[in-house]
Scaffold this motif. Structure first.
Motif, PDB file in Angstrom:
ATOM      1  N   ILE A 253      85.527  -5.387 -25.006  1.00 31.90           N
ATOM      2  CA  ILE A 253      84.585  -4.828 -25.982  1.00 31.90           C
ATOM      3  C   ILE A 253      84.364  -5.876 -27.070  1.00 31.90           C
ATOM      4  O   ILE A 253      85.272  -6.205 -27.822  1.00 31.90           O
ATOM      5  N   ARG A 254      83.146  -6.381 -27.151  1.00 29.65           N
ATOM      6  CA  ARG A 254      82.844  -7.428 -28.127  1.00 29.65           C
ATOM      7  C   ARG A 254      81.933  -6.940 -29.246  1.00 29.65           C
ATOM      8  O   ARG A 254      81.778  -7.601 -30.263  1.00 29.65           O
ATOM      9  N   CYS A 255      81.326  -5.780 -29.035  1.00 30.07           N
ATOM     10  CA  CYS A 255      80.406  -5.230 -30.035  1.00 30.07           C
ATOM     11  C   CYS A 255      80.245  -3.739 -29.763  1.00 30.07           C
ATOM     12  O   CYS A 255      80.347  -3.299 -28.614  1.00 30.07           O
ATOM     13  N   HIS A 256      80.031  -2.969 -30.830  1.00 32.09           N
ATOM     14  CA  HIS A 256      79.736  -1.541 -30.697  1.00 32.09           C
ATOM     15  C   HIS A 256      78.273  -1.293 -31.063  1.00 32.09           C
ATOM     16  O   HIS A 256      77.747  -1.895 -32.004  1.00 32.09           O
ATOM     17  N   LEU A 257      77.643  -0.384 -30.331  1.00 24.26           N
ATOM     18  CA  LEU A 257      76.287   0.059 -30.658  1.00 24.26           C
ATOM     19  C   LEU A 257      76.283   1.571 -30.780  1.00 24.26           C
ATOM     20  O   LEU A 257      76.644   2.282 -29.833  1.00 24.26           O
ATOM     21  N   ILE A 258      75.917   2.087 -31.953  1.00 20.30           N
ATOM     22  CA  ILE A 258      75.800   3.528 -32.170  1.00 20.30           C
ATOM     23  C   ILE A 258      74.330   3.908 -32.182  1.00 20.30           C
ATOM     24  O   ILE A 258      73.531   3.307 -32.914  1.00 20.30           O
ATOM     25  N   CYS A 259      73.963   4.894 -31.386  1.00 19.28           N
ATOM     26  CA  CYS A 259      72.569   5.338 -31.332  1.00 19.28           C
ATOM     27  C   CYS A 259      72.528   6.838 -31.078  1.00 19.28           C
ATOM     28  O   CYS A 259      73.534   7.467 -30.746  1.00 19.28           O
ATOM     29  N   GLY A 260      71.343   7.400 -31.245  1.00 26.16           N
ATOM     30  CA  GLY A 260      71.168   8.831 -31.040  1.00 26.16           C
ATOM     31  C   GLY A 260      70.096   9.108 -30.016  1.00 26.16           C
ATOM     32  O   GLY A 260      70.069   8.516 -28.940  1.00 26.16           O
ATOM     33  N   HIS A 261      69.155   9.989 -30.378  1.00 24.08           N
ATOM     34  CA  HIS A 261      68.046  10.357 -29.516  1.00 24.08           C
ATOM     35  C   HIS A 261      66.741  10.141 -30.271  1.00 24.08           C
ATOM     36  O   HIS A 261      66.748   9.980 -31.489  1.00 24.08           O
ATOM     37  N   PRO A 262      65.609  10.130 -29.568  1.00 27.25           N
ATOM     38  CA  PRO A 262      64.326  10.038 -30.269  1.00 27.25           C
ATOM     39  C   PRO A 262      64.199  11.132 -31.317  1.00 27.25           C
ATOM     40  O   PRO A 262      64.462  12.306 -31.042  1.00 27.25           O
ATOM     41  N   GLU A 263      63.867  10.731 -32.525  1.00 33.01           N
ATOM     42  CA  GLU A 263      63.629  11.611 -33.676  1.00 33.01           C
ATOM     43  C   GLU A 263      64.900  12.144 -34.323  1.00 33.01           C
ATOM     44  O   GLU A 263      64.827  12.853 -35.316  1.00 33.01           O
ATOM     45  N   VAL A 264      66.066  11.832 -33.775  1.00 37.20           N
ATOM     46  CA  VAL A 264      67.289  12.268 -34.451  1.00 37.20           C
ATOM     47  C   VAL A 264      68.443  11.308 -34.156  1.00 37.20           C
ATOM     48  O   VAL A 264      68.844  11.132 -33.001  1.00 37.20           O
ATOM     49  N   PHE A 265      68.924  10.666 -35.206  1.00 30.04           N
ATOM     50  CA  PHE A 265      70.161   9.881 -35.133  1.00 30.04           C
ATOM     51  C   PHE A 265      71.309  10.870 -35.258  1.00 30.04           C
ATOM     52  O   PHE A 265      72.025  11.118 -34.313  1.00 30.04           O
ATOM     53  N   THR A 266      71.464  11.470 -36.425  1.00 27.82           N
ATOM     54  CA  THR A 266      72.380  12.603 -36.588  1.00 27.82           C
ATOM     55  C   THR A 266      72.063  13.364 -37.864  1.00 27.82           C
ATOM     56  O   THR A 266      71.718  12.755 -38.891  1.00 27.82           O
ATOM     57  N   ALA A 267      72.194  14.670 -37.790  1.00 28.43           N
ATOM     58  CA  ALA A 267      72.015  15.528 -38.966  1.00 28.43           C
ATOM     59  C   ALA A 267      73.284  15.600 -39.806  1.00 28.43           C
ATOM     60  O   ALA A 267      73.358  16.371 -40.758  1.00 28.43           O
ATOM     61  N   GLY A 268      74.309  14.798 -39.448  1.00 31.31           N
ATOM     62  CA  GLY A 268      75.541  14.763 -40.211  1.00 31.31           C
ATOM     63  C   GLY A 268      76.576  15.728 -39.652  1.00 31.31           C
ATOM     64  O   GLY A 268      76.561  16.073 -38.469  1.00 31.31           O
TER      65      GLY A 268
ATOM     66  N   LYS B  65      85.436  -5.215 -34.527  1.00 35.78           N
ATOM     67  CA  LYS B  65      84.324  -5.763 -33.755  1.00 35.78           C
ATOM     68  C   LYS B  65      83.007  -5.424 -34.463  1.00 35.78           C
ATOM     69  O   LYS B  65      82.897  -4.403 -35.143  1.00 35.78           O
ATOM     70  N   PRO B  66      81.994  -6.279 -34.319  1.00 39.42           N
ATOM     71  CA  PRO B  66      80.697  -6.000 -34.953  1.00 39.42           C
ATOM     72  C   PRO B  66      80.138  -4.649 -34.544  1.00 39.42           C
ATOM     73  O   PRO B  66      80.345  -4.178 -33.414  1.00 39.42           O
ATOM     74  N   LEU B  67      79.421  -4.037 -35.478  1.00 36.07           N
ATOM     75  CA  LEU B  67      78.880  -2.694 -35.292  1.00 36.07           C
ATOM     76  C   LEU B  67      77.376  -2.721 -35.551  1.00 36.07           C
ATOM     77  O   LEU B  67      76.933  -3.136 -36.618  1.00 36.07           O
ATOM     78  N   VAL B  68      76.613  -2.278 -34.559  1.00 30.72           N
ATOM     79  CA  VAL B  68      75.151  -2.240 -34.637  1.00 30.72           C
ATOM     80  C   VAL B  68      74.715  -0.778 -34.551  1.00 30.72           C
ATOM     81  O   VAL B  68      75.322   0.015 -33.822  1.00 30.72           O
TER      82      VAL B  68
END
Length: 247
Positions: free
Chosen positions: A45-60, A92-95
């Motif tokens: 694991i050299r990098c992390h990528l956090i993503c969600g869905h179209p129109e919503v990353f997260t409501a918290g 590790k880097p976080l994107v």
């Protein structure tokens, strides 16, 4: 749930609860913390990528879920707090790829990221004070460092939202992507993963500097946050929020 995959050195953490606007449960926080902690010791694991869905990353936070956890264990022992600590300790880097809603922790976690890409419809907001609470994830320290006191106050205390354009001007977002923000973010993560890993880790550590003060601030926020949960104005704010959701 969190969908986790590893592709060419990039650990992709996709928030996958679109029917609830990707509101984060204790189980989801546990999965995120596990993944970030694993990255510290796994050379693949050299990098992390956090993503969600179209129109919503997260409501918290899923507030109902959080209150169940908080009622059974000390706040300091909840999955969300474990995740916040893991963010600080991530080596590790976080994107991040942000499309649509990024509320609460969806905003504050971005301050820990090394690269943030957003679509034009990104909507960034932190309504902590509205709920009788205080900022978390070290944002009370990172926010003023990143954007200055006045802008941080506007975001974290007033709870005023940021558009993608304003977030880019303030340095919270690196780039606004018109089409397929996830692809652009993944390309960046791939670029990071392709570089010499030790040099990348050492360089990132130099840029981040001593994280001792950040860890202390996170713990201070946790203590105050826990105390606020029993404050009369917080209880009233939560009751109003839950009533509004049921209406």
């Amino acid at each position: 749930m969190i969908r986790i995959s590893l592709e060419e050195g990039v650990q992709i953490l996709r928030l996958d609860r679109p029917e609830k606007k990707n509101a984060l449960t204790g189980a989801m926080y546990t999965d995120l913390a596990d993944a970030l902690e694993a990255g510290n010791t796994d050379p693949d694991i050299r990098c992390h990528l956090i993503c969600g869905h179209p129109e919503v990353f997260t409501a918290g936070n899923d507030i109902g879920d959080f209150l169940q956890y908080a009622g059974k264990v000390a706040v300091a022992d909840t999955p969300v707090v474990r995740f916040l600590r893991a963010l600080v300790r991530t080596e590790k880097p976080l994107v991040a790829s942000v499309d649509g809603l990024a509320i609460g922790v969806g905003t504050t976690l971005l301050m820990h990221c090394d690269m943030v890409f957003a679509s034009p419809r990104a909507f960034i907001r932190s309504p902590f004070v509205d709920l009788g609470l205080v900022p978390e994830a070290g944002s009370s320290l990172l926010g003023p460092q990143l954007m200055g006191h006045a802008r941080a106050f506007e975001l974290l205390c007033l709870g005023n939202p940021l558009t993608a354009e304003k977030a880019e001007r303030l340095g919270l977002v690196n780039e606004i992507v018109e089409d397929n923000v996830d692809e652009t973010a993944l390309n960046c993560a791939n670029q990071i993963a392709s570089k010499p890993p030790e040099a990348m880790a050492l360089s990132r550590k130099l840029l981040k500097g001593d994280t001792g003060a950040l860890s202390e601030r996170v713990e201070e926020e946790i203590r105050i946050f826990a105390d606020r949960l029993t404050a009369p104005e917080t209880i009233a704010a939560f009751q109003a929020f839950m009533s509004k959701k049921k209406a």
